[in-house]
Design an enzyme around this catalytic site. Structure first.
Site, PDB file in Angstrom:
ATOM      1  N   LYS A   1     -56.255  48.674 -11.766  1.00 29.27           N
ATOM      2  CA  LYS A   1     -56.113  48.919 -13.190  1.00 29.27           C
ATOM      3  C   LYS A   1     -55.890  48.046 -14.018  1.00 29.27           C
ATOM      4  O   LYS A   1     -57.092  47.285 -14.633  1.00 29.27           O
ATOM      5  CB  LYS A   1     -54.556  49.877 -13.407  1.00 29.27           C
ATOM      6  CG  LYS A   1     -54.861  51.097 -12.431  1.00 29.27           C
ATOM      7  CD  LYS A   1     -53.660  52.307 -12.622  1.00 29.27           C
ATOM      8  CE  LYS A   1     -54.183  53.525 -11.874  1.00 29.27           C
ATOM      9  NZ  LYS A   1     -53.210  54.160 -11.066  1.00 29.27           N
TER      10      LYS A   1
ATOM     11  N   ASP B   1     -47.680  48.068  -3.473  1.00 26.60           N
ATOM     12  CA  ASP B   1     -48.750  48.952  -4.215  1.00 26.60           C
ATOM     13  C   ASP B   1     -48.204  48.598  -5.715  1.00 26.60           C
ATOM     14  O   ASP B   1     -47.696  49.453  -6.255  1.00 26.60           O
ATOM     15  CB  ASP B   1     -48.883  50.150  -3.857  1.00 26.60           C
ATOM     16  CG  ASP B   1     -50.072  50.891  -4.642  1.00 26.60           C
ATOM     17  OD1 ASP B   1     -50.685  49.978  -5.427  1.00 26.60           O
ATOM     18  OD2 ASP B   1     -50.340  51.757  -4.244  1.00 26.60           O
TER      19      ASP B   1
ATOM     20  N   TYR C   1     -48.287  57.616  -4.633  1.00 27.83           N
ATOM     21  CA  TYR C   1     -49.685  57.742  -4.599  1.00 27.83           C
ATOM     22  C   TYR C   1     -50.163  56.190  -4.384  1.00 27.83           C
ATOM     23  O   TYR C   1     -50.127  55.352  -5.092  1.00 27.83           O
ATOM     24  CB  TYR C   1     -50.178  58.244  -5.836  1.00 27.83           C
ATOM     25  CG  TYR C   1     -51.899  58.401  -5.746  1.00 27.83           C
ATOM     26  CD1 TYR C   1     -52.398  59.286  -4.987  1.00 27.83           C
ATOM     27  CD2 TYR C   1     -52.731  57.646  -6.608  1.00 27.83           C
ATOM     28  CE1 TYR C   1     -53.844  59.481  -5.031  1.00 27.83           C
ATOM     29  CE2 TYR C   1     -54.069  57.779  -6.774  1.00 27.83           C
ATOM     30  CZ  TYR C   1     -54.522  58.764  -5.834  1.00 27.83           C
ATOM     31  OH  TYR C   1     -55.993  58.985  -5.830  1.00 27.83           O
TER      32      TYR C   1
HETATM   33  C1  LIG Z   1     -54.121  54.254  -9.629  1.00 30.97           C
HETATM   34  C2  LIG Z   1     -53.244  53.851  -8.486  1.00 30.97           C
HETATM   35  C3  LIG Z   1     -53.890  53.971  -7.036  1.00 30.97           C
HETATM   36  C4  LIG Z   1     -55.297  54.142  -7.046  1.00 30.97           C
HETATM   37  O1  LIG Z   1     -56.247  53.390  -7.964  1.00 30.97           O
HETATM   38  P1  LIG Z   1     -57.838  53.895  -7.972  1.00 30.97           P
HETATM   39  O2  LIG Z   1     -58.236  52.729  -8.725  1.00 30.97           O
HETATM   40  O3  LIG Z   1     -57.617  55.173  -8.616  1.00 30.97           O
HETATM   41  O4  LIG Z   1     -58.222  54.113  -6.759  1.00 30.97           O
HETATM   42  C5  LIG Z   1     -53.156  53.411  -6.061  1.00 30.97           C
HETATM   43  N1  LIG Z   1     -52.049  53.062  -6.251  1.00 30.97           N
HETATM   44  C6  LIG Z   1     -51.232  53.329  -7.286  1.00 30.97           C
HETATM   45  C7  LIG Z   1     -49.691  52.721  -7.444  1.00 30.97           C
HETATM   46  C8  LIG Z   1     -51.927  53.644  -8.377  1.00 30.97           C
HETATM   47  O5  LIG Z   1     -51.221  54.042  -9.325  1.00 30.97           O
END
Ligand SMILES: *Cc1c(COP(=O)(O)O)cnc(C)c1O
Length: 428
Positions: free
Chosen positions: A265, A237, A142
Site C-alpha cells: 500500500k 502484517d 486479511y
Molecule cells: C491489502 C492488504 C493485503 C494484501 O495486499 P494486496 O496488495 O492487495 O495484495 C495484505 N495484508 C493486509 C493487512 C492488507 O490490508
C-alpha cells in the site's frame, strides 16, 4: 450517471462481476459503483463529472492525497528512463534505506509487487526457518489471497459472508489455525495443542480488514512473548498500518519488534509494490543465499520505487506535521459523524487509530471479528448509498477501514458531517 452505467455494462461483459477486485462491485452496500476518471488531492471525479470526497484512499496507499506533485514528478521522471529493466537499480537501495532507517526490525528486506506476495513469501520463509508447518492467524485479519491465508479472512471474504474460499484444498487450510483476535488465552491454547508445530503467528497489529479494531492493552506484547518462548516467528502484517498509524507503523506505535514484517500500500505510493523483511538470519534463507525460493519479474520496479521514495521520503521529512495533521482531521471527522448519529438516534461505535477508522453501526464496543459481525450491515449499506449520493465515497463495506489523507481539509470534514446528518436521518 450515464457514462458510468455504459462503462459498467461493458465491464460486466469483460470481467467477472464487472471488476478486477471483488469489493469494488459494491455487493455489500448495493447501488452502482461509479467509474473513476481522475482524482486530485482528497477528491475523486467519476466519468459523469460528479465529485466525491475520498475516504478510502485507494484502500490505503494515498496518504498524501491523489496526484501529489512530488509523486507524479518522480513517476514521470522514472518512466522517461524506461518502465523496467529486470536488473538492479540504485532506487531499490534508496527506498530500502528509507525503510530501514525508520523500521529498526527490518535488518534486510525484499521488494515484491503486492501485499499478497509479501505475506505468502513471509509465511514460506517462516516455515523454512522453523521447519514447522502450522500458521496461526486471526479471525477477520486479511493477509492477501494466498491459499493458506484465506481462512476466516475478513475484508472481501467477510463482506460476502463466506468462511474461506472455494478452490482451497482442505489439506492447505488444515495447517492454518484461525483464532479470535485480542484473545491471548486462545494463542496459548493453540501452542499447547500443537507443541513444536507452529511456524509463525501472523497478525494485523491493528486490524483493518474487519473494519478498524485496535489491539487491547498488552495483546501485541503477549504475542511477542509467546512466540519468542515457543520458537515461532512473529509476523506483523503492516501492509495497511505501515506508514499509516505512524511512520514506523504499528510496531513503532506499540513498541514491539516482530521477527518479520510485511508492507505494501503506502510503500508504493499508489503503484504496485510490497515488501517483506526482518531479522537478517531469517531473510538470508532466501534464494540466492538460501534454499527458500521467491522471485518476481517486476519486483523492485523502477516506477514503483520512484513513487515509494517520493511518498516515504515526504512522510519522513514532514513526519511531525503529517501525523499530527492526520490525527487532528481524523479525530474531527469521526466525531462529526458520531455526533450526527447521536442526533439521529443511531447507535454507532467509532474505532480509530490515527488516520485509520471505522464507523460501526453497533451499540457495543468492537474488539474482535465477532463484535464487528454484530454490526448492522443493512444500516451501513443505506448509510453508504446516501453518503455516495451526497458526494462522500466511503469504503463500500462495514468490514473495511476508512482513511484520511493530508490533502483533506476542515471543509471536507464539515461537508462529511453534514452529509452524515442527512444520510443518518434517512438510514433509520
Ligand atoms: C491489502 C492488504 C493485503 C494484501 O495486499 P494486496 O496488495 O492487495 O495484495 C495484505 N495484508 C493486509 C493487512 C492488507 O490490508
Amino acid at each position: 450517471m450515464e457514462k458510468s452505467a455504459a462503462l459498467r455494462a461493458r465491464a460486466e461483459r469483460l470481467f467477472p462481476g464487472g471488476v478486477n477486485s471483488p469489493v469494488r462491485a459494491f455487493g455489500a452496500v448495493g447501488g452502482e459503483p461509479p467509474f473513476v476518471e481522475r482524482a486530485a488531492g482528497a477528491y475523486l471525479w467519476d466519468a459523469d463529472g460528479n465529485r466525491y470526497i475520498d475516504l478510502f484512499g485507494s484502500w490505503g496507499p494515498m496518504i498524501l492525497g491523489h496526484a501529489f506533485p512530488r509523486v507524479v514528478e518522480a513517476i514521470r521522471e522514472a518512466a522517461g528512463r524506461s518502465a523496467s529493466y529486470g536488473a538492479s537499480t540504485a532506487a531499490e537501495g534508496d527506498l530500502a534505506e528509507l525503510v530501514t532507517a525508520t523500521w529498526p526490525s527490518m535488518e534486510k528486506l525484499r521488494f515484491v509487487s503486492s501485499g499478497t506476495e509479501a505475506t505468502m513469501s513471509a509465511i514460506r520463509l517462516a516455515r523454512a526457518f522453523t521447519g514447522r508447518k502450522y500458521v496461526v492467524k486471526f479471525e477477520g485479519c486479511y493477509h492477501g489471497h494466498a491459499d493458506g491465508l484465506l481462512v476466516k479472512a475478513g475484508s472481501g471474504v467477510a463482506t460476502f459472508g463466506i468462511p474461506g474460499s472455494a478452490g482451497v484444498p482442505e489439506e492447505t487450510a488444515h495447517f492454518t489455525l484461525a483464532l479470535p483476535y485480542n484473545d491471548e488465552a486462545a494463542v496459548e491454547a493453540a501452542f499447547a495443542a500443537h507443541q513444536g508445530e507452529i511456524a509463525c503467528v501472523i497478525v494485523e497489529p491493528v486490524v483493518g480488514n474487519a473494519g478498524c479494531i485496535p489491539p487491547g492493552r498488552g495483546y501485541l506484547q503477549a504475542l511477542r512473548r509467546i512466540t519468542k518462548r515457543q520458537g515461532a516467528v512473529l509476523i506483523f502484517d503492516e501492509v495497511m498500518t505501515g506508514f499509516r498509524v505512524a511512520l514506523g507503523g504499528a510496531q513503532e506505535l506499540y513498541g514491539i519488534c516482530p521477527d518479520l514484517t510485511t508492507m505494501g500500500k503506502i510503500l508504493g505510493g499508489g503503484l504496485p509494490c510490497g515488501a517483506f523483511g526482518g531479522r537478517a538470519e531469517i531473510m538470508d534463507q532466501l534464494a540466492p543465499l538460501g534454499p527458500v525460493y521467491q522471485a518476481g519479474t517486476l519486483s523492485g520496479n523502477p516506477l514503483a520505487m520512484a513513487a515509494g521514495i517520493a511518498t516515504v521520503g515526504y512522510l519522513r521529512e514532514h513526519e511531525a506535521e503529517v501525523y499530527s495533521r492526520l490525527e487532528y482531521l481524523s479525530a474531527r471527522i469521526t466525531e462529526g459523524v458520531a455526533e450526527a448519529a447521536a442526533a439521529a438516534g443511531v447507535p454507532l461505535t467509532v474505532n480509530r487509530v490515527g488516520a485509520m477508522f471505522t464507523w460501526f453501526f453497533s451499540a457495543e464496543p468492537v474488539r474482535d471479528f465477532a463484535g464487528a459481525a454484530r454490526a448492522d450491515t443493512r444500516c451501513f449499506a443505506a448509510f453508504h448509498r446516501a453518503m455516495l449520493d451526497a458526494g462522500v465515497w466511503l469504503p463500500p463495506s462495514q468490514f473495511e477501514a476508512a482513511f484520511m489523507s493530508t490533502a483533506h481539509t476542515d471543509e471536507d470534514v464539515r461537508a462529511t458531517a453534514e452529509a452524515a446528518r442527512g444520510a443518518l436521518a434517512a438510514a433509520v
